[in-house]
Design a protein around this motif. Sequence first.
Motif, PDB file in Angstrom:
ATOM      1  N   GLY A  10       0.838  -1.204   0.000  1.00  0.00           N
ATOM      2  CA  GLY A  10       0.000   0.000   0.000  1.00  0.00           C
ATOM      3  C   GLY A  10       0.868   1.247   0.000  1.00  0.00           C
ATOM      4  O   GLY A  10       1.915   1.268   0.630  1.00  0.00           O
ATOM      5  N   TYR A  40       7.602  -4.816  -6.906  1.00  0.00           N
ATOM      6  CA  TYR A  40       8.211  -6.071  -7.371  1.00  0.00           C
ATOM      7  C   TYR A  40       7.740  -6.437  -8.782  1.00  0.00           C
ATOM      8  O   TYR A  40       8.438  -7.120  -9.515  1.00  0.00           O
ATOM      9  CB  TYR A  40       7.860  -7.212  -6.409  1.00  0.00           C
ATOM     10  CG  TYR A  40       8.522  -7.094  -5.066  1.00  0.00           C
ATOM     11  CD1 TYR A  40       9.910  -7.003  -4.966  1.00  0.00           C
ATOM     12  CD2 TYR A  40       7.782  -7.074  -3.894  1.00  0.00           C
ATOM     13  CE1 TYR A  40      10.534  -6.897  -3.723  1.00  0.00           C
ATOM     14  CE2 TYR A  40       8.396  -6.969  -2.658  1.00  0.00           C
ATOM     15  CZ  TYR A  40       9.759  -6.875  -2.575  1.00  0.00           C
ATOM     16  OH  TYR A  40      10.381  -6.768  -1.366  1.00  0.00           O
ATOM     17  N   ARG A 127       0.877  -4.848  -5.925  1.00  0.00           N
ATOM     18  CA  ARG A 127       0.950  -6.122  -5.199  1.00  0.00           C
ATOM     19  C   ARG A 127       1.188  -7.166  -6.281  1.00  0.00           C
ATOM     20  O   ARG A 127       0.349  -7.369  -7.148  1.00  0.00           O
ATOM     21  CB  ARG A 127      -0.341  -6.378  -4.434  1.00  0.00           C
ATOM     22  CG  ARG A 127      -0.593  -5.281  -3.389  1.00  0.00           C
ATOM     23  CD  ARG A 127      -1.646  -5.670  -2.397  1.00  0.00           C
ATOM     24  NE  ARG A 127      -2.144  -4.484  -1.696  1.00  0.00           N
ATOM     25  CZ  ARG A 127      -1.657  -4.033  -0.542  1.00  0.00           C
ATOM     26  NH1 ARG A 127      -0.666  -4.635   0.048  1.00  0.00           N
ATOM     27  NH2 ARG A 127      -2.175  -2.961   0.025  1.00  0.00           N
ATOM     28  N   SER A 128       2.377  -7.760  -6.254  1.00  0.00           N
ATOM     29  CA  SER A 128       2.767  -8.647  -7.346  1.00  0.00           C
ATOM     30  C   SER A 128       2.568 -10.107  -6.975  1.00  0.00           C
ATOM     31  O   SER A 128       3.238 -10.621  -6.083  1.00  0.00           O
ATOM     32  CB  SER A 128       4.238  -8.393  -7.695  1.00  0.00           C
ATOM     33  OG  SER A 128       4.693  -9.374  -8.580  1.00  0.00           O
ATOM     34  N   PHE A 131       5.727 -12.250  -8.086  1.00  0.00           N
ATOM     35  CA  PHE A 131       6.922 -12.215  -7.246  1.00  0.00           C
ATOM     36  C   PHE A 131       6.813 -13.213  -6.087  1.00  0.00           C
ATOM     37  O   PHE A 131       7.812 -13.615  -5.513  1.00  0.00           O
ATOM     38  CB  PHE A 131       7.162 -10.801  -6.706  1.00  0.00           C
ATOM     39  CG  PHE A 131       8.514 -10.625  -6.080  1.00  0.00           C
ATOM     40  CD1 PHE A 131       9.648 -10.492  -6.862  1.00  0.00           C
ATOM     41  CD2 PHE A 131       8.671 -10.621  -4.701  1.00  0.00           C
ATOM     42  CE1 PHE A 131      10.909 -10.349  -6.283  1.00  0.00           C
ATOM     43  CE2 PHE A 131       9.920 -10.480  -4.109  1.00  0.00           C
ATOM     44  CZ  PHE A 131      11.044 -10.345  -4.912  1.00  0.00           C
ATOM     45  N   ARG A 132       5.610 -13.603  -5.786  1.00  0.00           N
ATOM     46  CA  ARG A 132       5.430 -14.612  -4.734  1.00  0.00           C
ATOM     47  C   ARG A 132       5.852 -16.003  -5.209  1.00  0.00           C
ATOM     48  O   ARG A 132       6.011 -16.907  -4.397  1.00  0.00           O
ATOM     49  CB  ARG A 132       3.962 -14.662  -4.291  1.00  0.00           C
ATOM     50  CG  ARG A 132       3.542 -13.468  -3.466  1.00  0.00           C
ATOM     51  CD  ARG A 132       2.111 -13.636  -3.017  1.00  0.00           C
ATOM     52  NE  ARG A 132       1.658 -12.467  -2.278  1.00  0.00           N
ATOM     53  CZ  ARG A 132       1.784 -12.306  -0.960  1.00  0.00           C
ATOM     54  NH1 ARG A 132       2.359 -13.243  -0.250  1.00  0.00           N
ATOM     55  NH2 ARG A 132       1.356 -11.214  -0.376  1.00  0.00           N
ATOM     56  N   GLY A 157       5.392  -2.428   3.433  1.00  0.00           N
ATOM     57  CA  GLY A 157       4.926  -2.982   4.701  1.00  0.00           C
ATOM     58  C   GLY A 157       5.578  -4.317   5.020  1.00  0.00           C
ATOM     59  O   GLY A 157       6.556  -4.715   4.366  1.00  0.00           O
ATOM     60  N   ASP A 158       5.045  -5.028   6.003  1.00  0.00           N
ATOM     61  CA  ASP A 158       5.697  -6.277   6.430  1.00  0.00           C
ATOM     62  C   ASP A 158       5.722  -7.322   5.315  1.00  0.00           C
ATOM     63  O   ASP A 158       6.681  -8.077   5.186  1.00  0.00           O
ATOM     64  CB  ASP A 158       5.082  -6.823   7.722  1.00  0.00           C
ATOM     65  CG  ASP A 158       3.593  -7.076   7.616  1.00  0.00           C
ATOM     66  OD1 ASP A 158       2.975  -6.563   6.663  1.00  0.00           O
ATOM     67  OD2 ASP A 158       3.048  -7.777   8.486  1.00  0.00           O
ATOM     68  N   GLY A 159       4.673  -7.330   4.457  1.00  0.00           N
ATOM     69  CA  GLY A 159       4.658  -8.273   3.332  1.00  0.00           C
ATOM     70  C   GLY A 159       5.814  -7.992   2.392  1.00  0.00           C
ATOM     71  O   GLY A 159       6.584  -8.897   2.019  1.00  0.00           O
ATOM     72  N   SER A 160       5.982  -6.743   2.042  1.00  0.00           N
ATOM     73  CA  SER A 160       7.051  -6.360   1.116  1.00  0.00           C
ATOM     74  C   SER A 160       8.421  -6.693   1.703  1.00  0.00           C
ATOM     75  O   SER A 160       9.323  -7.145   0.989  1.00  0.00           O
ATOM     76  CB  SER A 160       7.001  -4.859   0.839  1.00  0.00           C
ATOM     77  OG  SER A 160       5.725  -4.531   0.368  1.00  0.00           O
ATOM     78  N   GLY A 163       9.011 -10.361   1.512  1.00  0.00           N
ATOM     79  CA  GLY A 163       9.389 -10.679   0.130  1.00  0.00           C
ATOM     80  C   GLY A 163      10.856 -10.353  -0.122  1.00  0.00           C
ATOM     81  O   GLY A 163      11.580 -11.119  -0.769  1.00  0.00           O
TER      82      GLY A 163
HETATM   83  P1  ATP Z   1       0.629  -3.081   3.413  1.00  0.00           P
HETATM   84  O1  ATP Z   1       1.065  -2.846   4.823  1.00  0.00           O
HETATM   85  O2  ATP Z   1       0.163  -1.874   2.745  1.00  0.00           O
HETATM   86  O3  ATP Z   1      -0.297  -4.254   3.258  1.00  0.00           O
HETATM   87  P2  ATP Z   1       2.648  -4.889   2.523  1.00  0.00           P
HETATM   88  O4  ATP Z   1       4.041  -4.681   2.069  1.00  0.00           O
HETATM   89  O5  ATP Z   1       2.468  -5.679   3.763  1.00  0.00           O
HETATM   90  O6  ATP Z   1       1.983  -3.466   2.622  1.00  0.00           O
HETATM   91  P3  ATP Z   1       1.667  -7.026   0.852  1.00  0.00           P
HETATM   92  O7  ATP Z   1       0.567  -7.032  -0.142  1.00  0.00           O
HETATM   93  O8  ATP Z   1       1.596  -7.969   1.983  1.00  0.00           O
HETATM   94  O9  ATP Z   1       1.793  -5.537   1.325  1.00  0.00           O
HETATM   95  O10 ATP Z   1       3.054  -7.307   0.086  1.00  0.00           O
HETATM   96  C1  ATP Z   1       3.431  -6.540  -1.043  1.00  0.00           C
HETATM   97  C2  ATP Z   1       4.105  -7.420  -2.060  1.00  0.00           C
HETATM   98  O11 ATP Z   1       5.266  -8.010  -1.484  1.00  0.00           O
HETATM   99  C3  ATP Z   1       3.272  -8.602  -2.513  1.00  0.00           C
HETATM  100  O12 ATP Z   1       2.378  -8.260  -3.529  1.00  0.00           O
HETATM  101  C4  ATP Z   1       4.349  -9.543  -3.006  1.00  0.00           C
HETATM  102  O13 ATP Z   1       4.752  -9.191  -4.300  1.00  0.00           O
HETATM  103  C5  ATP Z   1       5.489  -9.292  -2.044  1.00  0.00           C
HETATM  104  N1  ATP Z   1       5.479 -10.317  -0.998  1.00  0.00           N
HETATM  105  C6  ATP Z   1       4.790 -10.316   0.147  1.00  0.00           C
HETATM  106  N2  ATP Z   1       5.019 -11.436   0.859  1.00  0.00           N
HETATM  107  C7  ATP Z   1       5.874 -12.173   0.146  1.00  0.00           C
HETATM  108  C8  ATP Z   1       6.515 -13.439   0.323  1.00  0.00           C
HETATM  109  N3  ATP Z   1       6.315 -14.169   1.415  1.00  0.00           N
HETATM  110  N4  ATP Z   1       7.343 -13.871  -0.631  1.00  0.00           N
HETATM  111  C9  ATP Z   1       7.572 -13.132  -1.726  1.00  0.00           C
HETATM  112  N5  ATP Z   1       7.005 -11.956  -1.946  1.00  0.00           N
HETATM  113  C10 ATP Z   1       6.174 -11.463  -1.055  1.00  0.00           C
END
Ligand code: ATP
Length: 809
Positions: A10, A40, A127-128, A131-132, A157-160, A163
Motif C-alpha cells: 500500500g 516487485y 501487489r505482485s 513475485f510470490r 509494509g511487512d509483506g514487502s 518478500g
Molecule cells: P501493506 O502494509 O500496505 O499491506 P505490505 O508490504 O504488507 O503493505 P503485501 O501485499 O503484503 O503488502 O506485500 C506486497 C508485495 O510483497 C506482494 O504483492 C508480493 O509481491 C510481495 N510479498 C509479500 N510477501 C511475500 C513473500 N512471502 N514472498 C515473496 N514476496 C512477497
Amino acid sequence: MKIAILTSGGDSAGMNAVVRAVVKAAILKGCEAWIVREGYEGLVRGNAEAESSPTYAPPSATHHSDFPLAATNIINNLRFGDGELLKDGTGDYASGRTLKGRYIVRVGWDDVRGWFTEGGTLIGTARSKEFRTQEGRLAAAYNMVKEGIDALVVCGGDGSLTGADVFRSEWPQLVAELRAKGKISEAQAQTHSHLKIVGLVGSIDNDMSMTDLTIGAPTALHRICEAIDNINSTAFSHSRAFVIEVMGRHCGWLALLAGVAGGADFLFIPEQPPKSQPWEDEMCAAIHRHRELGKRKTLVIVAEGAHDIDLKPIKAEYVKDILAERLGLDTRVTTLGHTQRGGRPCAMDRILPTLQGFKAVDAILEANPETPSYMIGIQENKITMVPLMEAVAMTKEVSTAIEKKDFEKAMRLRDPEFRESLEGFVTTSTLSTDKQLPASKRMRIAIMHMGAPAGGMNAATRAAVRYCLSRGHTPLAIHNGFRGLLDDDLEELSWLRVDSWMARGGSELGTNRTLPSVDLGTVAAKFQEHSFHAVLMIGGFEAFSALQLMEEGRKHYPAFHIPMVHLPATISNNVPMTEYSLGSDTSLNALVEACDAIKQSASASRNRVFVVETQGGKCGYIATMGALAVGACLVYTPEDGMNLDLLKRDVRFLKARYKLDVKGKSEGRLVIRNEVASTVYTTDVITRMFKEEGGALFDSRSASLGHTLQGGIPSPMDRARAVRLSLKCMAFVERHHELLQQQPQKGRVAAPETAAVITIQDSSIKWVPVQEMVQHADTKNRRGKTSWWADMKELVEALVARPQLTALS
Ligand code: ATP
C-alpha cells in the motif's frame, strides 16, 4: 555500485521522500541511483530488450575532469529526464521519450527534485502475485543482473519486507539457475553472487514492531484529525453522534491516536477490545453520562479491524444502530477510507524518510554476505538498523496474540507510548469517579500558560483538568499568567468547559511573559491565599525561568514548598534538555505549508531564490528542521551566525547550482533564515545581495513567516504529546504532594526535585529538577547549551550538494 529502490504494497505519504533521499545519498556516495517502477512487479517485468538503454545520454564525465571527484559524480548523475516522466505520468511526449516498457530506470540528482512534497509514490507500487512465485523471482533476478543492479532498497509494509528477505536468501540459487540456463555470463554470476537488501517501513498503520513510527503513519493521522475536526463542528451544530471508521486491520495506532487527538468519547481497537460483555452497555453508559452533562456531540472511533473479546467484528454501522436505538442519538457513519492515504506529507513524513533513506544507503554500503538484511527504523528518536526478519516476526506475534485472544500480550508487544496513549485516552475521554482519592489527598492545582502561545497548550490543560476531576482534585486556571494571578483572575474549570480545547490553537487561559519576579512576595501570598497544593506551568523559556525563581524563592516563602512543574510548550523548542516542546511540531507543519506555497511561486518565476525568515529566538531548531522538511538549500541559524565569507561562499554555490539547471527549467529555491541569525546580515540585506549577485542567473525575494508559525490548529502529534506529558505531570505532583503530606504541616520543606521540568530524552520521559536544568541552560541566549538537531544542518547542505557545488565555482 548500482543501487535501486522500489516502493511496494500500500502506498503511503513519505515514500517519495525515501526515494529522493536514497537517490541523493547513493549519488553522494559515488554510486548510481536506479528506481524500479511498480514495486516487485516492475522487477519481474524488467526492461523490454529494445528499451533497456535510454535513448538519451547523460552528460559526459570528461567535461568535468577538472572538478573534485564528488562533484563529478553529482554532475554525471545530474539528470536523466526520467524524473519528469515519472512525475507527469508515462505517456508519449513530443520528444518521443517514454517509460513504456522500462521498469528499471536510472535516475539522477535533479530527477527527484521537489518529490517530497508529493503524496503517494511517484515510482508506482503494486501487489505482485508473480513475485510470490519462484519463477517470478527468477525473472526479477535476471532483470536485475541484466541491468547490473547490485543492491536493492525496498520501502513497504511487512509483506514487502518479507518478500525482500525471501529474495535475498534465495538469491544464490537464483543466480546459479540463471547461469545454468545460460541466461547470464559467468562474469555476471560472479559479480552478482550476493544481493544487498535493506528495508524501510512504508505503512500508514504504524504496525511494524521494532520501530516507533512507520513512514506515512503521521500523515495519515493528520488526514484523520482534519476530518474529525471538520466533523466535530457539524456534530456540535446538530447535536449528532458520529461513528468514524479508520484504517488499521491489526493495529489500532491510528484509531487510538485519532481518539486521543480528536477528543473522542469511545474507541475500538484490535489490541484491546472492551473488557466487558456486552460491550454495548459500557459504551452507552459512558456516552449517556457525557450527554447528561450537556455534551452536544458524540464521537466514536472504530478501527477497521476492531472486534469484541470473542473476536466478533465490531462494525461502524452496528455501533451507529446501537447509539440510535438505545440512546436516541441522531447518528451518522463516516468511513474515511482512502482519504487517509493521500495528500501532502506532513513535516515528520519528510524528515524521517530523509534520515532513514540516508541510513539505508549506509547500510547497503556496509552490508556483506554474512550480515542479515536490515530494516531501517526509528527508536527513541534515533535512526536504527535492526534485522529485518526479527522485526517482521515480532510484528506477526501481535496478530497471533490477537487471534489467540491474548490481548494482554498484544498490548505488551506494543511500545510504552502506545500503552500510555490508551491510558491517556481512558482518563481524558471518560467521565468516571472510579479513581477518586480520599478527601485528605485531594489538591487544589493551579494551571497557567506562560510565554508565547504554542500548539498543544490547550490540549495539555484539558488533559490536566480531566485528570484532576477524575481524582477529586480542583483544577484552578490562572488567566494571563502571573499578572492574572496578582489580579485574582482565577477560574475553576469543569469537565465540559474544556471539552473542545483539544483542537484549539493559541492559549485559552491567556498568556504573557511576565515573570514572578515582578513581585515574588505577592505571588507567594497569592499561592497561600488560594491554597495551591501544586502548580503546572505550560510554556517556554519563561516558564522555566519562573520555576527557577520560585524554587529559589523557597528560601523565603513557605508557599512555594509545593510540587511545581513546567511542561515545555514553545514553537522555538529552546527549553534545555528536551528534544521536543509542545508546539514545535505544529510550527514545523505551519512552516512546511507556507514554504510549499512559496516554493511553488518561486518555481513559477523559474529562477527565484526566496529568503524565508522564521521565528525561533536565538534557537535555530525551527529554521534547521524546517529547512530539512521543505528541502531548502541554505539555512542560517543564530548558533552558527553569519559572516561575509559564508555569504560569499553561498553566492558561489547558488551561481554554480543555477548554471547546472537546464535552460528554461530552473526552479525556485528556498533559503531559511532565523530572524536573529545576524543583526547585520538581515533578511533584507541578504535578499538584496543575492539579487545583485545573481545577475541573469537568478533573482531574489523575501518572505517573513512571523506569527503564522504558531500555527492555527495544533498538529495531532502535539495534541497526543500534550495529553501524555500533562498526565505525567499530574501523576508527578500527586506523588510529591503525598510525600510532602508525611511531613508536619508547619515548616514543610519541599526537596529540590519537586520543582522540575518534564522532558523528552530519547523518546523517554525524564524529570529534570530545575536546579539541574539551569546548568544545561545558556541563559543569555535563552536555549540549551547543546542541541540534538545541530547535525541536521549538514544534512540540509548534503541534500543540495552545497560543499561539492561550491567547489565548482
Ligand atoms: P501493506 O502494509 O500496505 O499491506 P505490505 O508490504 O504488507 O503493505 P503485501 O501485499 O503484503 O503488502 O506485500 C506486497 C508485495 O510483497 C506482494 O504483492 C508480493 O509481491 C510481495 N510479498 C509479500 N510477501 C511475500 C513473500 N512471502 N514472498 C515473496 N514476496 C512477497
